[in-house]
Design an enzyme around this catalytic site. Structure first.
Site, PDB file in Angstrom:
ATOM      1  N   GLU A   1      -0.953  -8.746   4.947  1.00 16.67           N
ATOM      2  CA  GLU A   1      -0.888  -8.973   6.394  1.00 16.67           C
ATOM      3  C   GLU A   1      -2.368  -8.931   7.182  1.00 16.67           C
ATOM      4  OE1 GLU A   1      -0.573  -6.254   4.902  1.00 16.67           O
ATOM      5  OE2 GLU A   1      -1.016  -4.605   6.216  1.00 16.67           O
TER       6      GLU A   1
ATOM      7  N   CYS B   1       0.892  -1.125   0.024  1.00 17.90           N
ATOM      8  CA  CYS B   1       0.045   0.050  -0.018  1.00 17.90           C
ATOM      9  C   CYS B   1       1.013   1.189  -0.157  1.00 17.90           C
ATOM     10  CB  CYS B   1      -0.900  -0.235   1.163  1.00 17.90           C
ATOM     11  SG  CYS B   1      -2.282   1.098   1.170  1.00 17.90           S
TER      12      CYS B   1
ATOM     13  N   HIS C   1      -3.531  -5.887   1.025  1.00 22.67           N
ATOM     14  CA  HIS C   1      -2.687  -5.915   2.524  1.00 22.67           C
ATOM     15  C   HIS C   1      -2.661  -7.516   2.518  1.00 22.67           C
ATOM     16  CE1 HIS C   1      -2.440  -1.929   3.731  1.00 22.67           C
ATOM     17  NE2 HIS C   1      -3.451  -1.591   3.245  1.00 22.67           N
TER      18      HIS C   1
END
Lengths: 221, 87
Positions: free
Chosen positions: A196, A86, A194
């Site tokens: 994660e 990002c 994302h």
């Protein structure tokens, strides 16, 4: 082996990343403050999402001059694995480690959603846990994720298999449906989604695990 | 050392979509201002700097504009330099 997580003033996904890497994948991490210059002993460096330096001027424009990034550049040039998520992707393009730029979403909305992506791992070392053409779902959360480059650059990216992640349904107007790009050497990956946030069963999908789990195989640069 | 004052105008390259400009254009119509075919939003940066001479100031400002104020992948910039004026 230890993974470096860069922390800029305004980063806000650094702790999510630590949880994904340590809590979910049992890897060790070290926070790198933006003024740090010592990457000794790190097997990879991740630039997290957020709003580095308030996103002043342009996303990633000020971060690019952070002392730590001069070392990250060297690390990458010596084959070290670097991931930008990002805002981290925006920083990598501002640094010139990846081509193009991330601009305001086509319809101006900040988009917070889960999107389908098609993976084309090629030689990208971060994506070897996925099969070619595999469809995965990852969260996105950005206002400036519309990838832009000129037609010649796009053709080059296509030709070298660097467009490793494409949106199934383009949410932001990105050229070529591009969600993520790898450099030609395969060690630097930038993506708007994302991974994660898709590692812990408590928060939903697990499709990001294979990306971060690729760190288990890496050796210090 | 003389003080130089400069304005750097940063604009999106013509090939780059400007959704904020488009939204503003649409709002102009609602205000009753019609006939606008193009509205693109850029950025104006005002700089004052000390430099030994005009050429040095020019060089510094060009570096600043090209490497920091604008991203040449998506933006063009134009520099206007005025010298010797006290702030």
């Amino acid at each position: 082996m230890t993974i470096g997580i860069v922390v800029f003033p305004g980063s806000n996904c650094d702790r999510d990343l630590r949880w994904a890497l340590e809590g979910c994948l049992d890897l060790s991490t070290r926070f790198l403050w933006h003024e740090d210059t010592d990457l000794t002993g790190l097997s990879a460096v991740v630039l997290p999402g957020g709003f580095s330096y308030g996103d002043y001027l342009r996303c990633g424009a000020i971060a690019r001059f952070a002392p730590v990034l001069e070392q990250v550049r060297r690390f990458a040039e010596h084959g070290g694995k670097v991931l930008g998520i990002c805002n981290g992707f925006q920083v990598l393009t501002e640094m010139g480690l990846l081509p193009g730029a991330l601009t305001r979403n086509q319809h101006l909305h900040f988009i917070c959603d889960t999107v389908e992506l098609q993976v084309s791992p090629g030689t990208c070392s971060w994506l070897q846990g996925y099969s070619s053409g595999q469809r995965i779902a990852l969260p996105i959360a950005h206002g400036e994720g519309r990838f832009h480059c000129d037609p010649a650059t796009l053709a080059e990216l296509e030709q070298h298999g660097q467009i490793v992640l494409r949106y199934g349904r383009n949410p932001n107007g990105s050229v070529g449906d591009i969600a993520g790009l790898c450099n030609r050497s395969g060690n630097v990956l930038g993506l708007m989604p994302h991974p994660e946030r898709a590692c812990d069963p408590a928060t939903g999908g697990l499709d990001g695990r294979a990306l971060l789990a690729s760190l288990r195989a890496s050796v210090p640069a | 050392m003389p003080i130089f004052r400069a304005r750097v105008q940063v604009s999106l390259r013509p090939s780059v979509l400007d959704p904020a400009g488009e939204a503003t254009r649409a709002a102009a119509g609602r205000l009753g201002v019609t006939g606008i075919s193009t509205l693109r939003i850029g950025r104006l940066v005002e700089v004052e700097l000390e430099a030994p001479d005009r050429q040095t100031a020019q060089n510094q400002l060009e570096l600043l504009s090209d490497r920091l104020l604008a991203n040449p992948v998506i933006e063009d910039w134009q520099l206007t330099l005025r010298e010797g004026e006290q702030p």
